[in-house]
Scaffold this motif. Sequence first.
Motif, PDB file in Angstrom:
ATOM      1  N   THR A  33      41.455  34.705  45.297  1.00 45.05           N
ATOM      2  CA  THR A  33      41.094  33.969  46.497  1.00 45.05           C
ATOM      3  C   THR A  33      42.174  34.109  47.563  1.00 45.05           C
ATOM      4  N   THR A  34      43.435  34.120  47.131  1.00 44.27           N
ATOM      5  CA  THR A  34      44.557  34.163  48.076  1.00 44.27           C
ATOM      6  C   THR A  34      44.782  35.555  48.646  1.00 44.27           C
ATOM      7  N   THR A  35      44.746  36.567  47.787  1.00 39.21           N
ATOM      8  CA  THR A  35      45.112  37.919  48.227  1.00 39.21           C
ATOM      9  C   THR A  35      43.938  38.874  48.337  1.00 39.21           C
ATOM     10  N   GLY A  36      42.779  38.489  47.744  1.00 40.19           N
ATOM     11  CA  GLY A  36      41.667  39.428  47.647  1.00 40.19           C
ATOM     12  C   GLY A  36      41.794  40.247  46.375  1.00 40.19           C
ATOM     13  N   TYR A  37      40.689  40.820  45.930  1.00 40.74           N
ATOM     14  CA  TYR A  37      40.699  41.576  44.674  1.00 40.74           C
ATOM     15  C   TYR A  37      41.590  42.814  44.760  1.00 40.74           C
ATOM     16  N   THR A  38      41.493  43.559  45.843  1.00 42.00           N
ATOM     17  CA  THR A  38      42.203  44.839  45.950  1.00 42.00           C
ATOM     18  C   THR A  38      43.712  44.658  45.851  1.00 42.00           C
ATOM     19  N   ALA A  39      44.253  43.672  46.536  1.00 45.45           N
ATOM     20  CA  ALA A  39      45.702  43.479  46.569  1.00 45.45           C
ATOM     21  C   ALA A  39      46.235  42.740  45.339  1.00 45.45           C
ATOM     22  N   ALA A  40      45.358  42.152  44.552  1.00 43.29           N
ATOM     23  CA  ALA A  40      45.797  41.393  43.373  1.00 43.29           C
ATOM     24  C   ALA A  40      46.331  42.345  42.307  1.00 43.29           C
ATOM     25  N   SER A  41      47.186  41.815  41.443  1.00 42.02           N
ATOM     26  CA  SER A  41      47.745  42.604  40.347  1.00 42.02           C
ATOM     27  C   SER A  41      47.802  41.752  39.090  1.00 42.02           C
ATOM     28  N   THR A  42      47.848  42.420  37.937  1.00 43.60           N
ATOM     29  CA  THR A  42      47.967  41.683  36.682  1.00 43.60           C
ATOM     30  C   THR A  42      49.292  40.937  36.630  1.00 43.60           C
ATOM     31  N   ASN A  43      50.337  41.494  37.215  1.00 46.24           N
ATOM     32  CA  ASN A  43      51.628  40.802  37.238  1.00 46.24           C
ATOM     33  C   ASN A  43      51.532  39.491  38.018  1.00 46.24           C
ATOM     34  N   ALA A  44      50.829  39.529  39.144  1.00 47.52           N
ATOM     35  CA  ALA A  44      50.665  38.316  39.952  1.00 47.52           C
ATOM     36  C   ALA A  44      49.843  37.278  39.196  1.00 47.52           C
ATOM     37  N   ILE A  45      48.820  37.732  38.486  1.00 48.31           N
ATOM     38  CA  ILE A  45      47.980  36.805  37.712  1.00 48.31           C
ATOM     39  C   ILE A  45      48.793  36.183  36.578  1.00 48.31           C
ATOM     40  N   ALA A  46      49.571  37.005  35.863  1.00 51.70           N
ATOM     41  CA  ALA A  46      50.409  36.487  34.777  1.00 51.70           C
ATOM     42  C   ALA A  46      51.415  35.483  35.326  1.00 51.70           C
ATOM     43  N   ARG A  47      52.013  35.797  36.465  1.00 51.45           N
ATOM     44  CA  ARG A  47      52.992  34.892  37.074  1.00 51.45           C
ATOM     45  C   ARG A  47      52.337  33.566  37.460  1.00 51.45           C
ATOM     46  N   GLU A  48      51.142  33.633  38.032  1.00 53.91           N
ATOM     47  CA  GLU A  48      50.423  32.413  38.414  1.00 53.91           C
ATOM     48  C   GLU A  48      50.087  31.571  37.182  1.00 53.91           C
ATOM     49  N   ALA A  49      49.771  32.259  36.077  1.00 52.66           N
ATOM     50  CA  ALA A  49      49.417  31.550  34.834  1.00 52.66           C
ATOM     51  C   ALA A  49      50.642  31.054  34.085  1.00 52.66           C
ATOM     52  N   GLY A  50      51.827  31.525  34.481  1.00 53.63           N
ATOM     53  CA  GLY A  50      53.048  31.109  33.798  1.00 53.63           C
ATOM     54  C   GLY A  50      53.239  31.775  32.454  1.00 53.63           C
ATOM     55  N   VAL A  51      52.731  33.011  32.312  1.00 52.72           N
ATOM     56  CA  VAL A  51      52.871  33.752  31.056  1.00 52.72           C
ATOM     57  C   VAL A  51      53.441  35.133  31.370  1.00 52.72           C
ATOM     58  N   SER A  52      53.815  35.849  30.329  1.00 49.69           N
ATOM     59  CA  SER A  52      54.319  37.204  30.519  1.00 49.69           C
ATOM     60  C   SER A  52      53.146  38.172  30.667  1.00 49.69           C
ATOM     61  N   PRO A  53      53.382  39.323  31.324  1.00 47.00           N
ATOM     62  CA  PRO A  53      52.321  40.340  31.398  1.00 47.00           C
ATOM     63  C   PRO A  53      51.844  40.760  30.017  1.00 47.00           C
ATOM     64  N   GLY A  54      52.756  40.796  29.033  1.00 51.68           N
ATOM     65  CA  GLY A  54      52.365  41.158  27.674  1.00 51.68           C
ATOM     66  C   GLY A  54      51.347  40.191  27.092  1.00 51.68           C
ATOM     67  N   THR A  55      51.511  38.905  27.387  1.00 52.66           N
ATOM     68  CA  THR A  55      50.547  37.907  26.916  1.00 52.66           C
ATOM     69  C   THR A  55      49.186  38.149  27.551  1.00 52.66           C
ATOM     70  N   LEU A  56      49.189  38.450  28.852  1.00 52.89           N
ATOM     71  CA  LEU A  56      47.919  38.733  29.539  1.00 52.89           C
ATOM     72  C   LEU A  56      47.211  39.908  28.888  1.00 52.89           C
ATOM     73  N   TYR A  57      47.976  40.970  28.562  1.00 52.33           N
ATOM     74  CA  TYR A  57      47.359  42.186  28.015  1.00 52.33           C
ATOM     75  C   TYR A  57      46.825  41.984  26.596  1.00 52.33           C
ATOM     76  N   GLN A  58      47.198  40.888  25.964  1.00 49.12           N
ATOM     77  CA  GLN A  58      46.614  40.579  24.659  1.00 49.12           C
ATOM     78  C   GLN A  58      45.130  40.223  24.799  1.00 49.12           C
ATOM     79  N   PHE A  59      44.753  39.783  25.990  1.00 52.20           N
ATOM     80  CA  PHE A  59      43.381  39.311  26.199  1.00 52.20           C
ATOM     81  C   PHE A  59      42.586  40.199  27.158  1.00 52.20           C
TER      82      PHE A  59
END
Length: 219
Positions: A33-59
Amino acid sequence: MPENQAKEQPRRRQARGERRIAQLLEAAATVFTTTGYTAASTNAIAREAGVSPGTLYQFFPNKEAIAIELGDRLMHQMREAYGEALAPVDPATPLEEAVGAAVDRFIAFNCDHPVFFALMHGPDIPGLISEEHDALHATLLARIEGLLASLLPDAPPADLTRTAHMCLGLYKAGLELVLGHEGAEREAYVQELKSVLIRYLQPLVGDRLGRTPATTPTS
């Protein structure tokens, strides 16, 4: 280990996994919602969720998979929302009431889930979401035609289809303005959207049913 305890552990792990997925999807909704789909990244999503990128990639293997899962859940909720909002009405129902109820339901959904608009109308959404959205759009048009048929029982099918396309187009244009504002200004745009739809439909409803078009307040 007792059998019942062995069964309980997988259930607990599954529950933790579901909570983590919900956490990641909520974070993704904020980022998209903030950046749009194109500019979003998995790192930004992990940071927003308060988890590591490795945790995100588990799912989720990538950003697209997250968007598809989020979009699928949102479209399921939207189908439930428009099922109630666009049910046929008694032809005697005042036009203002029928339009107002449908608009309020959809506006509430989009305001509660602003990421829905960001995902469904972005310039670079994943192909699977685009296909699902096209299917949703077709079903939504059919529901609008059903609602219009209850207000315009003598209208030819081609007229109902054309009117449904116009109503949906007007709604989408108004929705972008509604979501771009907050508070009292947002409410003012909601009222403007209702007024536009009512003024468009009033001559049709009045002509078809022999009604005298009601006077709508000047914006």
